[in-house]
Design an enzyme around this catalytic site. Structure first.
Site, PDB file in Angstrom:
ATOM      1  N   PHE A  53     -12.776  -3.082  -0.190  1.00 47.93           N
ATOM      2  CA  PHE A  53     -11.665  -3.352   1.027  1.00 47.93           C
ATOM      3  C   PHE A  53     -12.144  -3.105   2.255  1.00 47.93           C
ATOM      4  O   PHE A  53     -12.923  -2.217   2.343  1.00 47.93           O
ATOM      5  CB  PHE A  53     -10.464  -2.798   0.468  1.00 47.93           C
ATOM      6  N   THR A  54     -11.957  -3.779   3.087  1.00 46.38           N
ATOM      7  CA  THR A  54     -12.501  -3.688   4.482  1.00 46.38           C
ATOM      8  C   THR A  54     -12.649  -2.099   5.040  1.00 46.38           C
ATOM      9  O   THR A  54     -13.641  -1.481   5.330  1.00 46.38           O
ATOM     10  CB  THR A  54     -11.934  -4.627   5.664  1.00 46.38           C
ATOM     11  N   LYS A  73       2.567  -1.784   2.196  1.00 46.17           N
ATOM     12  CA  LYS A  73       2.816  -3.026   1.227  1.00 46.17           C
ATOM     13  C   LYS A  73       4.045  -2.655   0.160  1.00 46.17           C
ATOM     14  O   LYS A  73       4.987  -2.906   0.444  1.00 46.17           O
ATOM     15  CB  LYS A  73       1.549  -3.288   0.815  1.00 46.17           C
ATOM     16  N   ARG A  83     -10.591 -14.549   5.096  1.00 44.94           N
ATOM     17  CA  ARG A  83     -11.117 -13.446   4.089  1.00 44.94           C
ATOM     18  C   ARG A  83     -12.306 -13.805   3.688  1.00 44.94           C
ATOM     19  O   ARG A  83     -12.405 -14.484   2.575  1.00 44.94           O
ATOM     20  CB  ARG A  83     -10.110 -13.189   2.801  1.00 44.94           C
ATOM     21  N   TYR A 109       9.952  19.517  13.590  1.00 43.82           N
ATOM     22  CA  TYR A 109       8.631  19.385  13.501  1.00 43.82           C
ATOM     23  C   TYR A 109       7.954  19.951  12.326  1.00 43.82           C
ATOM     24  O   TYR A 109       7.038  19.445  11.711  1.00 43.82           O
ATOM     25  CB  TYR A 109       7.807  20.314  14.841  1.00 43.82           C
ATOM     26  N   ASP A 143      -6.688   3.315  -5.335  1.00 40.13           N
ATOM     27  CA  ASP A 143      -6.165   2.653  -4.251  1.00 40.13           C
ATOM     28  C   ASP A 143      -5.010   1.960  -4.614  1.00 40.13           C
ATOM     29  O   ASP A 143      -4.921   1.022  -5.178  1.00 40.13           O
ATOM     30  CB  ASP A 143      -7.058   1.479  -3.374  1.00 40.13           C
ATOM     31  N   PHE A 203     -13.215  -8.762  12.064  1.00 43.72           N
ATOM     32  CA  PHE A 203     -12.218  -9.919  11.862  1.00 43.72           C
ATOM     33  C   PHE A 203     -11.117  -9.667  12.792  1.00 43.72           C
ATOM     34  O   PHE A 203     -10.535 -10.632  13.147  1.00 43.72           O
ATOM     35  CB  PHE A 203     -12.091  -9.854  10.341  1.00 43.72           C
TER      36      PHE A 203
HETATM   37  N1  F0G Z   1      -6.297  -0.805   0.679  1.00 40.45           N
HETATM   38  C1  F0G Z   1      -6.071  -2.038   0.568  1.00 40.45           C
HETATM   39  C2  F0G Z   1      -6.018  -2.595  -0.606  1.00 40.45           C
HETATM   40  C3  F0G Z   1      -5.341  -2.758   1.648  1.00 40.45           C
HETATM   41  O1  F0G Z   1      -4.966  -3.978   1.469  1.00 40.45           O
HETATM   42  C4  F0G Z   1      -5.143  -2.276   2.996  1.00 40.45           C
HETATM   43  C5  F0G Z   1      -4.625  -2.858   4.102  1.00 40.45           C
HETATM   44  C6  F0G Z   1      -5.525  -0.740   3.099  1.00 40.45           C
HETATM   45  C7  F0G Z   1      -5.912  -0.147   2.006  1.00 40.45           C
HETATM   46  C8  F0G Z   1      -5.498   0.111   4.333  1.00 40.45           C
HETATM   47  O2  F0G Z   1      -4.083   0.194   4.488  1.00 40.45           O
HETATM   48  O3  F0G Z   1      -3.781  -1.140   6.818  1.00 40.45           O
HETATM   49  O4  F0G Z   1      -2.429   0.792   5.919  1.00 40.45           O
HETATM   50  O5  F0G Z   1      -4.363   1.393   6.917  1.00 40.45           O
HETATM   51  N2  F0G Z   1      -4.328  -4.305   4.126  1.00 40.45           N
HETATM   52  C9  F0G Z   1      -3.827  -4.753   4.991  1.00 40.45           C
HETATM   53  C10 F0G Z   1      -3.816  -6.443   4.657  1.00 40.45           C
HETATM   54  C11 F0G Z   1      -4.291  -4.576   6.347  1.00 40.45           C
HETATM   55  O6  F0G Z   1      -3.400  -7.214   5.439  1.00 40.45           O
HETATM   56  O7  F0G Z   1      -4.212  -6.791   3.748  1.00 40.45           O
HETATM   57  P1  F0G Z   1      -3.617   0.387   6.118  1.00 40.45           P
END
Ligand code: F0G
Length: 461
Positions: free
Chosen positions: A128-129, A262, A386, A76, A219, A453
């Site tokens: 970014f979303t 990624k 997108r 833990y 990021d 989305f």
């Molecule tokens: N920042 C970037 C540039 C991303 O592409 C993503 C995720 C995140 C932050 C968030 O990270 O998914 O680990 O919580 N991108 C995915 C995509 C979902 O398909 O591009 P996460």
């Protein structure tokens, strides 16, 4: 002369284990996409032939990483794997402190809550979303300060993720530096099509933010891919190892959020890295509320081990050349077929320009969402919208945001597909392109409140 011909190259690995995929019939695909409300996120993976939805968490791990999984120390507190991960982050990225999180958005949540106050402004090189949503949920407003070229899918600028320094400085002067908790800088900007920021521009951003005493939060989700483009395109970096470029990028920033799913070659994981000890202590305290103890955050010991090894592999020269090289291969094939794609070809995927392919659809008829559904129908290839659906609504007016870019992303998982898969994808895109005039649009049928989305459903017009 034969010896001067360009020689072929191949992936720097061989395949030890395979996962069968299947292609279902056209009738079955029609049923599947209808049941999914024409949203590729709602398809079952078993109904997909080649899955290019995302490069997130979809990488193939190496034999070393799998061996590392067996070395999981599932204590833990104080797991050995935590210390391996910490060492890897310090060695390859140079940040002093880190808290592990289950994925990127959890790190975004923590940093946004800690640094952003109601009424603040967060400038960034395109949104970014999830990043933007966490900034908004913390009371901030995201302001795009990327160069204008980034919004033009045909502009060949080699560093489309660069910050427009005039836009940034004007914003700082207009809002006042105390209203800007940090500048958000992404490497290999996802929504711009996987486009890099140059080291020269990042240095300028550093200079400007130093002048106003504003931190930079990075990021770093695809930092090694960005480093590869710097090596290819920026004067003075031709002979610099990728790992040194990655470290230099990180050294110009004060902290980072990472979706390790990624670049870092794991199926789950992330972290928040910081240089400021006081902020780190606050993050450590917050992680225990939302994720888990500060020595595992949201990850199992085995996952931290696989990540520590994945970080090392991600900056390997042969790996990164093959990874980005495969994306370039698909992109160039599509360009040869005269398909409108975002240029230059990005690092993690090829982005089709749905506005150009379906010019007869208005943005309210959701061209990118429509194109993604059509591509699935043709040969079972799954891509991601997108465009206007991803851009969501303006929180104040409640109206759709209409982004300049209306794209679908063919995202290439790392070390998963072969060149033959890329050929099949290109042929399917070409087949859809040839029937483009007969394609009709989509309308919303169900729309959830956040990150619509992912779960929206659509109906055929
Ligand atoms: N920042 C970037 C540039 C991303 O592409 C993503 C995720 C995140 C932050 C968030 O990270 O998914 O680990 O919580 N991108 C995915 C995509 C979902 O398909 O591009 P996460």
């Amino acid at each position: 002369m034969a010896d001067q011909r360009k020689r072929s190259w191949a992936e720097p690995y061989k395949i030890k284990m395979v996962e069968p995929v299947r292609m279902i019939s056209r009738e079955e695909r029609e049923k599947a996409i209808k049941e999914a409300g024409y949203n590729t996120f709602l398809l079952r993976s078993r109904d997909v032939y080649i899955d290019l939805l995302t490069d997130s968490g979809t990488s193939a791990m190496s034999d070393r990483q799998w061996a590392g999984m067996m070395m999981g120390d599932e204590a833990y507190a104080g797991s050995e794997n935590f210390y391996h991960l910490e060492e890897a982050i310090q060695k390859y990225y140079g940040y002093k402190y880190m808290v592990p999180t289950h994925q990127g958005r959890a790190a975004e949540h923590i940093i946004s809550q800690l640094m952003i106050n109601e009424g603040d402004c967060v400038p960034g090189n395109m949104y970014f979303t999830t990043t933007k949503l966490h900034q908004e949920l913390a009371g901030g407003t995201f302001v795009d300060v990327i160069i204008d070229e980034a919004h033009d899918p045909e502009n060949e600028h080699p560093f489309k993720a660069n910050v427009d320094l005039t836009k940034l400085e004007d914003l700082i002067k207009e809002k006042g530096q105390d209203k800007i908790p940090y500048v958000s800088i992404a490497t290999s900007v996802n929504m711009a099509g996987g486009q890099p920021i140059s080291m020269a521009n990042l240095k300028e951003v550093r200079k400007l933010t130093n002048k106003y005493d504003i931190p930079i939060i990075h990021d770093m989700t695809r930092v090694a891919e960005n480093a590869y483009f710097i090596k290819q395109r920026e004067n003075g970096y031709e002979d610099t190892p990728i790992k040194d470029i990655v470290r230099e990028i990180c050294s110009l920033t004060d902290g980072a959020t990472m979706s390790a799913k990624k670049d870092a070659l794991v199926n789950i994981g992330g972290f928040l890295a910081l240089n400021d000890q006081e902020l780190f202590r606050k993050a450590q305290n917050m992680v225990v509320v939302y994720e888990g103890l500060h020595t595992y955050g949201g990850m199992a010991g085995r996952d931290m081990e696989a990540l520590a090894i994945g970080i090392t592999e991600s900056v390997d020269e042969d790996h990164i050349r093959a990874r980005v090289g495969q994306v370039q291969y698909l992109g160039e094939k599509l360009l040869d077929m005269s398909i409108p794609v975002v240029r230059p070809i990005g690092s993690h995927g090829v982005f089709l320009n749905a506005k150009k392919i379906l010019p007869h659809l208005t943005q309210d008829e959701l061209p990118a969402q429509t194109l993604a559904a059509e591509l699935y129908l043709d040969a079972g290839i799954r891509s991601m919208e997108r465009g206007v659906v991803s851009a969501g609504r303006n929180p104040e007016t409640g109206k759709h945001n209409y982004p300049a870019l209306e794209l679908i992303r063919l995202t290439i998982p790392r070390r998963v597909y072969t060149q033959a898969h890329m050929d099949v994808v290109a042929e399917s895109v070409e087949a859809v392109y040839q029937q483009r005039e007969d394609i009709t649009g989509l309308a919303f049928d169900y729309e959830p409140e956040y990150l619509r989305f992912f779960q929206s459903r659509f109906k055929k017009l």
